[in-house]
Design a protein around this motif. Structure first.
Motif, PDB file in Angstrom:
ATOM      1  N   ILE A 166      56.262 -17.646  29.652  1.00  0.00           N
ATOM      2  CA  ILE A 166      54.982 -17.228  29.090  1.00  0.00           C
ATOM      3  C   ILE A 166      54.015 -18.402  28.993  1.00  0.00           C
ATOM      4  N   SER A 167      54.557 -19.603  28.788  1.00  0.00           N
ATOM      5  CA  SER A 167      53.717 -20.794  28.639  1.00  0.00           C
ATOM      6  C   SER A 167      53.006 -21.197  29.926  1.00  0.00           C
ATOM      7  N   ASP A 168      53.448 -20.672  31.071  1.00  0.00           N
ATOM      8  CA  ASP A 168      52.819 -21.027  32.349  1.00  0.00           C
ATOM      9  C   ASP A 168      51.549 -20.228  32.627  1.00  0.00           C
ATOM     10  N   VAL A 169      51.318 -19.165  31.870  1.00  0.00           N
ATOM     11  CA  VAL A 169      50.202 -18.269  32.191  1.00  0.00           C
ATOM     12  C   VAL A 169      48.857 -18.890  31.835  1.00  0.00           C
ATOM     13  N   ASN A 170      48.703 -19.348  30.599  1.00  0.00           N
ATOM     14  CA  ASN A 170      47.439 -19.971  30.200  1.00  0.00           C
ATOM     15  C   ASN A 170      47.194 -21.232  31.017  1.00  0.00           C
ATOM     16  N   GLY A 171      45.984 -21.354  31.520  1.00  0.00           N
ATOM     17  CA  GLY A 171      45.647 -22.513  32.322  1.00  0.00           C
ATOM     18  C   GLY A 171      45.835 -22.301  33.809  1.00  0.00           C
ATOM     19  N   ASN A 172      46.464 -21.192  34.181  1.00  0.00           N
ATOM     20  CA  ASN A 172      46.640 -20.879  35.605  1.00  0.00           C
ATOM     21  C   ASN A 172      45.973 -19.574  36.011  1.00  0.00           C
ATOM     22  N   LEU A 173      45.942 -18.635  35.093  1.00  0.00           N
ATOM     23  CA  LEU A 173      45.412 -17.315  35.423  1.00  0.00           C
ATOM     24  C   LEU A 173      43.960 -17.181  34.965  1.00  0.00           C
ATOM     25  N   PRO A 174      43.020 -16.940  35.890  1.00  0.00           N
ATOM     26  CA  PRO A 174      41.616 -16.740  35.487  1.00  0.00           C
ATOM     27  C   PRO A 174      41.501 -15.555  34.531  1.00  0.00           C
ATOM     28  N   SER A 175      40.582 -15.652  33.590  1.00  0.00           N
ATOM     29  CA  SER A 175      40.411 -14.580  32.610  1.00  0.00           C
ATOM     30  C   SER A 175      39.045 -13.935  32.764  1.00  0.00           C
ATOM     31  N   PHE A 177      36.870 -13.836  30.683  1.00  0.00           N
ATOM     32  CA  PHE A 177      35.906 -14.593  29.885  1.00  0.00           C
ATOM     33  C   PHE A 177      35.523 -15.923  30.546  1.00  0.00           C
ATOM     34  N   SER A 178      36.039 -16.194  31.723  1.00  0.00           N
ATOM     35  CA  SER A 178      35.828 -17.492  32.373  1.00  0.00           C
ATOM     36  C   SER A 178      34.395 -17.675  32.857  1.00  0.00           C
ATOM     37  N   ASP A 179      33.883 -18.914  32.734  1.00  0.00           N
ATOM     38  CA  ASP A 179      32.588 -19.239  33.340  1.00  0.00           C
ATOM     39  C   ASP A 179      32.840 -19.699  34.774  1.00  0.00           C
ATOM     40  N   PHE A 180      31.750 -19.990  35.505  1.00  0.00           N
ATOM     41  CA  PHE A 180      31.908 -20.288  36.920  1.00  0.00           C
ATOM     42  C   PHE A 180      32.705 -21.567  37.151  1.00  0.00           C
ATOM     43  N   ALA A 181      32.450 -22.599  36.376  1.00  0.00           N
ATOM     44  CA  ALA A 181      33.160 -23.869  36.562  1.00  0.00           C
ATOM     45  C   ALA A 181      34.654 -23.691  36.367  1.00  0.00           C
ATOM     46  N   THR A 182      35.030 -22.901  35.364  1.00  0.00           N
ATOM     47  CA  THR A 182      36.452 -22.651  35.113  1.00  0.00           C
ATOM     48  C   THR A 182      37.080 -21.891  36.271  1.00  0.00           C
ATOM     49  N   LEU A 183      36.385 -20.859  36.739  1.00  0.00           N
ATOM     50  CA  LEU A 183      36.893 -20.079  37.867  1.00  0.00           C
ATOM     51  C   LEU A 183      37.083 -20.951  39.100  1.00  0.00           C
ATOM     52  N   GLN A 184      36.069 -21.717  39.421  1.00  0.00           N
ATOM     53  CA  GLN A 184      36.132 -22.558  40.616  1.00  0.00           C
ATOM     54  C   GLN A 184      37.269 -23.578  40.504  1.00  0.00           C
ATOM     55  N   GLY A 185      37.452 -24.126  39.308  1.00  0.00           N
ATOM     56  CA  GLY A 185      38.524 -25.092  39.102  1.00  0.00           C
ATOM     57  C   GLY A 185      39.901 -24.474  39.291  1.00  0.00           C
ATOM     58  N   LYS A 190      44.588 -23.814  43.501  1.00  0.00           N
ATOM     59  CA  LYS A 190      45.447 -23.004  44.361  1.00  0.00           C
ATOM     60  C   LYS A 190      45.014 -23.090  45.823  1.00  0.00           C
ATOM     61  N   ASN A 191      44.159 -24.064  46.128  1.00  0.00           N
ATOM     62  CA  ASN A 191      43.641 -24.255  47.498  1.00  0.00           C
ATOM     63  C   ASN A 191      42.832 -23.055  47.991  1.00  0.00           C
ATOM     64  N   LEU A 192      42.130 -22.418  47.067  1.00  0.00           N
ATOM     65  CA  LEU A 192      41.228 -21.319  47.398  1.00  0.00           C
ATOM     66  C   LEU A 192      39.798 -21.787  47.173  1.00  0.00           C
ATOM     67  N   ASP A 193      38.923 -21.505  48.131  1.00  0.00           N
ATOM     68  CA  ASP A 193      37.549 -22.000  48.042  1.00  0.00           C
ATOM     69  C   ASP A 193      36.609 -20.950  47.454  1.00  0.00           C
ATOM     70  N   ILE A 194      35.318 -21.239  47.487  1.00  0.00           N
ATOM     71  CA  ILE A 194      34.331 -20.366  46.848  1.00  0.00           C
ATOM     72  C   ILE A 194      34.244 -19.003  47.536  1.00  0.00           C
ATOM     73  N   ASN A 195      34.460 -18.966  48.868  1.00  0.00           N
ATOM     74  CA  ASN A 195      34.485 -17.677  49.570  1.00  0.00           C
ATOM     75  C   ASN A 195      35.656 -16.833  49.089  1.00  0.00           C
ATOM     76  N   ASP A 196      36.804 -17.487  48.887  1.00  0.00           N
ATOM     77  CA  ASP A 196      37.974 -16.768  48.365  1.00  0.00           C
ATOM     78  C   ASP A 196      37.722 -16.274  46.943  1.00  0.00           C
ATOM     79  N   LEU A 197      37.098 -17.111  46.130  1.00  0.00           N
ATOM     80  CA  LEU A 197      36.792 -16.746  44.745  1.00  0.00           C
ATOM     81  C   LEU A 197      35.953 -15.478  44.682  1.00  0.00           C
TER      82      LEU A 197
END
Length: 335
Positions: A166-175, A177-185, A190-197
């Protein structure tokens, strides 16, 4: 005498060829060290696996069209935490809570479909087909069902992980409530770019959400009883009618205001009109490059082409292959 020698030579040659052919046939296939197309055919471990997953998935979706969104979401949540290793499917054992018990995963559904597919495959190919591959294939086949053709390729050869925390979920899974910087990060990790996002955000064109995932945008966005100014006022009024404050926890709203069950580009039209349900949807307009891609993906050809590429990339995140991990007998427990 010459004829006898000739006959013996030919006989020995034929025996040698037959022995070599038999040895080649009996030699176990080499395990690929990366995902490949048609893994179970290539390795001869379960040639009918992919057809069987497709058949069983389509039978389930035909009875319950909400499964398309559910299975796609489970696959997404699996890949972003520890990679696409089916760790999301593992149940909690004792005091060690699994990913499934993390708050963002409590609303996931469709696990029983993966269980049923696994049971059927185990009958014909015991411990040959991973739960991770079944999940990846079922997600694709469920979303593709209305189109009568696969919307993206699924490379196979994944093996199942033995760890789910359960401890692995926070910090890895976008929510939501995320802002753009958090999503992009998070996507970049995961080696996914802005087109993937942007393309993978388009999965919100199907499925529903509980009111709690967005009600703050309607009633108390900054803690002063206000609404999110980035949300279209008319759409906000509609949502407030669906989710009065306090909302019934069981109430759900379609993530795409135009079509909840149809996989299409209406999501991007809605986001461009400031009708994205989540803060993470609205965040796609807060970056110039991302906003351009949102507008571009209102074209079905552009969206479907990129979505297919992005799903292949996502499906390859931190996979276990070769001799890593295991092939579970039961998707909910390690062997």
């Amino acid at each position: 005498m010459m004829k006898i020698r000739y006959f013996l030579s030919i006989t020995l040659l034929l025996v040698f060829i037959a022995a070599a052919a038999a040895a080649k046939k009996s030699k176990p296939p080499v395990k690929p060290v990366s995902l490949i197309p048609n893994f179970y055919k290539v390795t001869r471990s379960c040639p009918q696996a992919e057809k069987l997953v497709k058949k069983l998935t389509e039978e389930k979706v035909q009875k319950d069209w909400t499964l398309s969104a559910k299975l796609l979401r489970v696959h997404y949540h699996d890949c972003f935490v520890r990679g696409c290793d089916a760790s999301i499917l593992l149940n909690t054992v004792g005091a060690n809570q699994s990913e499934k018990d993390a708050r963002p995963n409590l609303s996931l559904g469709g696990f029983e479909v993966i269980d049923e597919i696994k049971i059927q495959i185990e009958k014909i190919c015991p411990q040959k087909v991973s739960c991770a591959d079944i999940l990846a294939l079922a997600a694709r086949d469920a979303v593709s069902f209305p189109f009568k053709k696969p919307l993206w390729d699924v490379l196979t050869g994944r093996r199942d992980g033995r760890v789910s925390l359960i401890s692995d979920v926070n910090g890895n899974l976008p929510s939501p409530f995320s802002d753009f910087a958090t999503l992009q990060g998070l996507f970049s990790k995961k080696n996914l770019d802005i087109n993937d996002l942007v393309a993978l955000s388009g999965a919100h064109t199907i499925g529903v959400s509980h009111c709690g995932a967005f009600s703050r945008r309607l009633f108390n966005f900054t803690g002063k009883g206000d609404a999110d100014p980035s949300l279209d006022p008319a759409y906000a009024d509609f949502l407030r009618r669906q989710c009065p404050n306090p909302a019934n926890p069981a109430t759900v709203v379609g993530m795409d205001p135009n079509s909840t069950l149809t996989f299409d580009t209406h999501y991007f039209t809605a986001v461009n009109k400031r009708q994205g349900l989540f803060q993470s949807d609205a965040a796609l307009l807060n970056d110039d490059a991302s906003a351009r891609i949102v507008r571009k993906f209102q074209s079905p050809a552009a969206f479907f082409r990129q979505f297919a590429k992005s799903m292949v990339k996502m499906g390859g995140i931190e996979v276990l292959v070769g001799d890593a991990g295991e092939i579970r007998k039961d998707c909910r427990v390690i062997n």
